[in-house]
Design a protein around this motif. Structure first.
Motif, PDB file in Angstrom:
ATOM      1  N   LYS A 133     -10.304   1.587   7.133  1.00  0.00           N
ATOM      2  CA  LYS A 133     -10.298   2.982   7.031  1.00  0.00           C
ATOM      3  C   LYS A 133     -10.783   3.377   5.779  1.00  0.00           C
ATOM      4  O   LYS A 133     -11.162   4.513   5.555  1.00  0.00           O
ATOM      5  CB  LYS A 133      -8.932   3.200   7.295  1.00  0.00           C
ATOM      6  CG  LYS A 133      -8.437   3.152   8.780  1.00  0.00           C
ATOM      7  CD  LYS A 133      -6.956   3.467   9.011  1.00  0.00           C
ATOM      8  CE  LYS A 133      -6.675   3.258  10.478  1.00  0.00           C
ATOM      9  NZ  LYS A 133      -4.938   3.436  10.705  1.00  0.00           N
ATOM     10  N   LYS A 134     -10.360   2.679   4.634  1.00  0.00           N
ATOM     11  CA  LYS A 134     -10.617   3.176   3.377  1.00  0.00           C
ATOM     12  C   LYS A 134     -12.177   2.912   2.941  1.00  0.00           C
ATOM     13  O   LYS A 134     -12.587   3.966   2.348  1.00  0.00           O
ATOM     14  CB  LYS A 134      -9.916   2.337   2.235  1.00  0.00           C
ATOM     15  CG  LYS A 134      -8.384   2.515   1.973  1.00  0.00           C
ATOM     16  CD  LYS A 134      -7.959   1.576   0.796  1.00  0.00           C
ATOM     17  CE  LYS A 134      -8.238   2.235  -0.200  1.00  0.00           C
ATOM     18  NZ  LYS A 134      -7.732   3.352  -0.834  1.00  0.00           N
TER      19      LYS A 134
ATOM     20  N   ASP B 219      -3.047  -5.416  10.277  1.00  0.00           N
ATOM     21  CA  ASP B 219      -2.710  -4.123   9.773  1.00  0.00           C
ATOM     22  C   ASP B 219      -3.488  -3.997   8.281  1.00  0.00           C
ATOM     23  O   ASP B 219      -3.892  -2.831   8.111  1.00  0.00           O
ATOM     24  CB  ASP B 219      -1.243  -4.355   9.550  1.00  0.00           C
ATOM     25  CG  ASP B 219      -0.231  -4.139  10.489  1.00  0.00           C
ATOM     26  OD1 ASP B 219      -0.799  -3.822  11.841  1.00  0.00           O
ATOM     27  OD2 ASP B 219       0.813  -4.647  10.441  1.00  0.00           O
TER      28      ASP B 219
ATOM     29  N   ASP C  84      -1.671   4.589   2.996  1.00  0.00           N
ATOM     30  CA  ASP C  84      -2.093   4.263   4.647  1.00  0.00           C
ATOM     31  C   ASP C  84      -2.335   5.531   5.074  1.00  0.00           C
ATOM     32  O   ASP C  84      -1.491   6.503   4.975  1.00  0.00           O
ATOM     33  CB  ASP C  84      -1.185   3.467   4.904  1.00  0.00           C
ATOM     34  CG  ASP C  84      -1.526   2.875   6.500  1.00  0.00           C
ATOM     35  OD1 ASP C  84      -2.772   3.220   6.946  1.00  0.00           O
ATOM     36  OD2 ASP C  84      -0.672   2.424   7.156  1.00  0.00           O
TER      37      ASP C  84
ATOM     38  N   TYR D 213      -2.918   0.560  -3.827  1.00  0.00           N
ATOM     39  CA  TYR D 213      -3.047  -0.767  -3.042  1.00  0.00           C
ATOM     40  C   TYR D 213      -2.794  -1.948  -4.416  1.00  0.00           C
ATOM     41  O   TYR D 213      -3.404  -1.951  -5.192  1.00  0.00           O
ATOM     42  CB  TYR D 213      -4.352  -0.731  -2.470  1.00  0.00           C
ATOM     43  CG  TYR D 213      -4.909  -2.067  -2.069  1.00  0.00           C
ATOM     44  CD1 TYR D 213      -4.069  -2.924  -0.907  1.00  0.00           C
ATOM     45  CD2 TYR D 213      -6.093  -2.691  -2.612  1.00  0.00           C
ATOM     46  CE1 TYR D 213      -4.738  -4.189  -0.536  1.00  0.00           C
ATOM     47  CE2 TYR D 213      -6.317  -3.956  -2.214  1.00  0.00           C
ATOM     48  CZ  TYR D 213      -5.710  -4.734  -1.282  1.00  0.00           C
ATOM     49  OH  TYR D 213      -6.390  -5.937  -0.887  1.00  0.00           O
TER      50      TYR D 213
ATOM     51  N   LEU E 129       1.583  -4.889   4.116  1.00  0.00           N
ATOM     52  CA  LEU E 129       0.667  -4.878   5.192  1.00  0.00           C
ATOM     53  C   LEU E 129       0.299  -6.373   5.334  1.00  0.00           C
ATOM     54  O   LEU E 129      -0.383  -6.821   6.383  1.00  0.00           O
ATOM     55  CB  LEU E 129      -0.659  -4.136   4.939  1.00  0.00           C
ATOM     56  CG  LEU E 129      -0.412  -2.377   5.115  1.00  0.00           C
ATOM     57  CD1 LEU E 129      -1.834  -1.975   5.116  1.00  0.00           C
ATOM     58  CD2 LEU E 129       0.340  -2.360   6.153  1.00  0.00           C
TER      59      LEU E 129
ATOM     60  N   VAL F 251       0.864  -1.118  -0.026  1.00  0.00           N
ATOM     61  CA  VAL F 251      -0.146   0.119  -0.107  1.00  0.00           C
ATOM     62  C   VAL F 251       0.950   1.170   0.037  1.00  0.00           C
ATOM     63  O   VAL F 251       1.982   1.204   0.556  1.00  0.00           O
ATOM     64  CB  VAL F 251      -1.026  -0.069   1.036  1.00  0.00           C
ATOM     65  CG1 VAL F 251      -1.992  -1.037   1.365  1.00  0.00           C
ATOM     66  CG2 VAL F 251      -0.186   0.024   2.625  1.00  0.00           C
TER      67      VAL F 251
ATOM     68  N   TYR G  73      -6.333  -1.136   7.564  1.00  0.00           N
ATOM     69  CA  TYR G  73      -6.099  -0.363   6.269  1.00  0.00           C
ATOM     70  C   TYR G  73      -7.368  -0.267   5.495  1.00  0.00           C
ATOM     71  O   TYR G  73      -8.069   0.643   5.045  1.00  0.00           O
ATOM     72  CB  TYR G  73      -5.024  -0.746   5.608  1.00  0.00           C
ATOM     73  CG  TYR G  73      -5.036   0.008   4.087  1.00  0.00           C
ATOM     74  CD1 TYR G  73      -4.452   1.184   3.667  1.00  0.00           C
ATOM     75  CD2 TYR G  73      -5.224  -0.925   3.010  1.00  0.00           C
ATOM     76  CE1 TYR G  73      -4.473   1.604   2.516  1.00  0.00           C
ATOM     77  CE2 TYR G  73      -5.037  -0.364   1.763  1.00  0.00           C
ATOM     78  CZ  TYR G  73      -4.876   0.912   1.664  1.00  0.00           C
ATOM     79  OH  TYR G  73      -4.705   1.245   0.018  1.00  0.00           O
TER      80      TYR G  73
END
Length: 719
Positions: A334-335, A327, A229, A296, A238, A226, A331
């Motif tokens: 959050k996206k 992790d 982040d 990504y 990740l 990624v 990620y």
């Protein structure tokens, strides 16, 4: 789709759209659920499947994540992950296929498959030796190579994730083998000619690295990289896991997570270690940093004695086959949260809906093979011809449209019933797009263009930054020519501008000079396109752009070209046809000269001047276009300078340089170079893959024959 099925689909997807998922995501989810119900109905109960789908997971993850035993799974759901598509911007093309990666990433050839040939399925089969691309493209070259370099190779689709058939090739003991069977040279040539997609020949990759003395398994290592982040701008790995197979085909596998701290994994109760794991991670992080524009993606590798080799890249990767690192999970969540907080506007949704409806209609009314985008441009051209151009009657317009021309071509071409069949029509040209194959992606944006043509950087302007919009913010990415001491941000740009005095800020993908900005600095301050500005204004200008831009060096023209008009870069358009791949021919050249009406650009349609250039480099027949009509323009209207009779400086150098570039990209057969002449030589500003038509009625017979062949070939494959 039946009406009743469509109604069921709309009812099912409505509840997901009401939850905030897009129509496309809801539709994709509907079909995945339907497939699940069909494939897994004999494995899981209807109630279990319904419960899992309601939570947003697919049946393939029931055992992977132990969903029935632990229903409160914290891993991102399949539905939420599906809603994140597309995961990357337009630069995902950099990692789609082996050929493009080899050109985009010259400093990573040590970890890319060793590629020997690129095979292009044109009407005449073309093959090219890589990296020595200057040989004639005969199929027999492959046989000659195999004779002189016995070993194991793979003939495979160039695109990583293509489902096209792969062939194992081996030449040993004076015998050619394909998939283990003896093969005659005639049969091998026939095999090459039967290929329907772009193919490559690479060294055979070994998937049987010996982790221990008695190891007899095959494997693939997959990593997730990624670049966006939310916690930092650093490139990160990740998650990583290894898939272990009993046989080479690799249908059934055991998947094991890799400890990213030390490279260990547990297989069948025993711990194994991936050798040189820290060095592998370091090299993959370097790769991710080079591909900073991608958010990504995944990279799969196979180990070698002296390192590793990439065997797959995916810009839209499947999630790991086992419960994966927190992790990566955080990620992705959050996206998803960010996307929910920043949904598409009503205008964006409306635009997609209109495009979808238009595309369906276009398929029914346009000629087979016509791209919807080009058909819309054709309709826009017809509308302008009908309502804006007053030089022809309605009867004349209808006569032209039926024959594929816009009505102003009557004056431009002296078009009539006797000659229109001998002239390339506007509609045919729109329909021909794309003449080049998929590798036109190498030059259809200025960012990729700079990377792919890195070995010709001496004839390309210096590229300092590219800018992208990611997670609502403008990001600066340093390009190859940016000084090391310059930071990748707005302040770094201003520092560079103070040093260079002039820079260009322009769209990575753009035409006709739209969106072009000349940035300047002197003792009195900053300027944008000649108007006084400030450093904050320049940073705001960059931050408000919604698409991809580049910052490049400003090209200083040769003084003889500058004498005609100094404010714009008076560029030369060079049409090149390279059907065979090894014999590029310059077919037409003309120079475009700016004026007070065009400002810092040389757009002829906005008031510039156009003049032809003969094969020896002399300018002749300067003209202006007013309301689609050509008028002689012997002197520049602003400077009074005579235009015709001048010879383009460095003409032979320009022609030789263009041909060298074409020979390095034999996959592309129809190119329009935009050239700026400098004191030292010349710069290639950009390369067009479907250039504007110019003086079509005056095209040479060679050009006319080329387009006739392209039309007949496209008709044959579009039926």
């Amino acid at each position: 789709m039946k009406f009743s099925t469509r109604v069921k689909k709309e009812i099912y997807t409505f509840k997901y759209r009401a939850k905030g998922y897009s129509r496309l995501t809801a539709s994709r989810w509907y079909f995945k659920v339907k497939r699940d119900d069909r494939v897994y109905r004999n494995i899981y109960s209807k109630e279990d499947l319904k419960a899992i789908h309601k939570k947003g997971y697919l049946a393939k993850n029931i055992d992977r994540y132990h969903l029935l035993d632990h229903p409160n799974c914290n891993l991102i759901t399949d539905l939420d992950y599906l809603s994140l598509r597309p995961y990357n911007n337009n630069f995902f093309k950099w990692i789609e296929d082996i050929n493009t990666m080899s050109r985009r990433l010259p400093s990573f050839h040590d970890i890319l498959p060793t590629m020997h040939f690129s095979i292009i399925p044109r009407k005449i089969r073309i093959t090219f030796r890589y990296p020595d691309l200057y040989e004639h493209g005969y199929v027999q070259n492959i046989l000659h190579f195999l004779h002189s370099h016995p070993g194991k190779y793979e003939l495979r689709p160039a695109f990583w994730n293509s489902r096209g058939k792969r062939y194992n090739i081996e030449y040993s003991n004076d015998m050619l083998y394909v998939d283990g069977e003896a093969c005659s040279e005639k049969d091998f040539i026939n095999l090459i000619y039967r290929l329907q997609n772009v193919y490559v020949i690479i060294d055979k990759i070994d998937y049987n690295y010996q982790f221990t003395k008695n190891w007899d398994k095959y494997y693939i290592i997959k990593t997730y990289i990624v670049n966006d982040d939310f916690d930092s701008s650093d490139t990160k790995i990740l998650s990583a896991y290894i898939s272990v197979f009993d046989d080479y085909k690799g249908k059934d596998a055991t998947h094991c997570m890799i400890n990213r701290e030390n490279g260990s994994f547990i297989f069948e109760g025993r711990e194994y270690n991936i050798p040189n794991w820290m060095a592998i991670q370091s090299r993959l992080l370097e790769l991710g940093e080079e591909l900073k524009a991608l958010s990504y993606f995944s990279v799969s590798i196979a180990l070698k004695r002296d390192g590793f080799v990439i065997n797959n890249c995916n810009q839209s990767p499947y999630l790991p086959h086992v419960p994966f690192d927190e992790d990566l999970n955080q990620y992705l969540k959050k996206k998803f949260a960010y996307k929910r907080q920043h949904p598409d506007s009503f205008g964006q949704k409306y635009h997609r809906l209109v495009n979808s409806v238009q595309n369906q209609l276009i398929k029914k009314v346009a000629r087979p093979g016509m791209r919807p985008y080009m058909f819309r441009l054709w309709l826009d051209a017809l509308k302008a011809d009908l309502f804006q151009y007053k030089g022809t009657s309605l009867r004349e317009k209808v006569w032209c449209w039926k024959r594929g021309f816009l009505s102003y071509r009557i004056d431009q071409y002296n078009l009539n019933e006797n000659n229109y069949k001998d002239i390339l029509s506007d509609y045919d040209y729109y329909w021909l797009n794309r003449i080049n194959n998929v590798y036109q992606n190498w030059v259809n944006d200025k960012t990729t263009f700079r990377y792919v043509l890195d070995k010709f950087k001496d004839i390309i302007p210096e590229y300092y930054f590219s800018t992208i919009v990611r997670n609502g913010k403008t990001e600066f990415i340093k390009m190859p020519d940016c000084p090391e001491n310059i930071c990748a941000n707005g302040d770094g740009l201003l520092e560079l501008l103070k040093d260079k005095k002039k820079l260009v800020f322009k769209p990575s993908s753009g035409t006709h000079g739209d969106g072009f900005y000349c940035l300047e600095y002197d003792d009195n301050g900053y300027y944008v396109n000649g108007d006084s500005s400030s450093g904050d204004d320049i940073k705001n200008l960059i931050n408000k752009q919604k698409s991809f831009y580049v910052v490049t060096d400003y090209i200083n023209m040769h003084h003889e070209i500058k004498e005609i008009y100094a404010k714009s870069v008076n560029s030369i358009r060079v049409m090149v046809i390279n059907e065979t791949g090894y014999d590029p021919e310059i077919m037409q050249t003309y120079i475009r000269i700016g004026s007070s009406k065009t400002g810092y650009t040389d757009n002829v349609g906005y008031g510039g001047i156009c003049a032809m250039i003969d094969k020896d480099g002399y300018i002749y027949q300067p003209e202006r276009i007013v309301n689609h009509k050509f008028y002689p323009c012997e002197e520049h209207p602003d400077t009074g300078t005579l235009i015709a009779g001048r010879r383009i400086p460095h003409w032979n150098m320009i022609c030789d340089g263009i041909k060298r570039v074409c020979l390095s990209m034999p996959e592309l057969e129809y190119l329009g170079f935009d050239i700026a002449v400098t004191e030292e030589g010349f710069n290639i500003i950009e390369i067009n893959i479907h250039q504007d038509l110019h003086k079509v009625a005056d095209y040479s017979q060679e050009i006319k024959d080329f387009f006739k062949r392209k039309i007949e070939y496209k008709k044959s494959i579009s039926k």
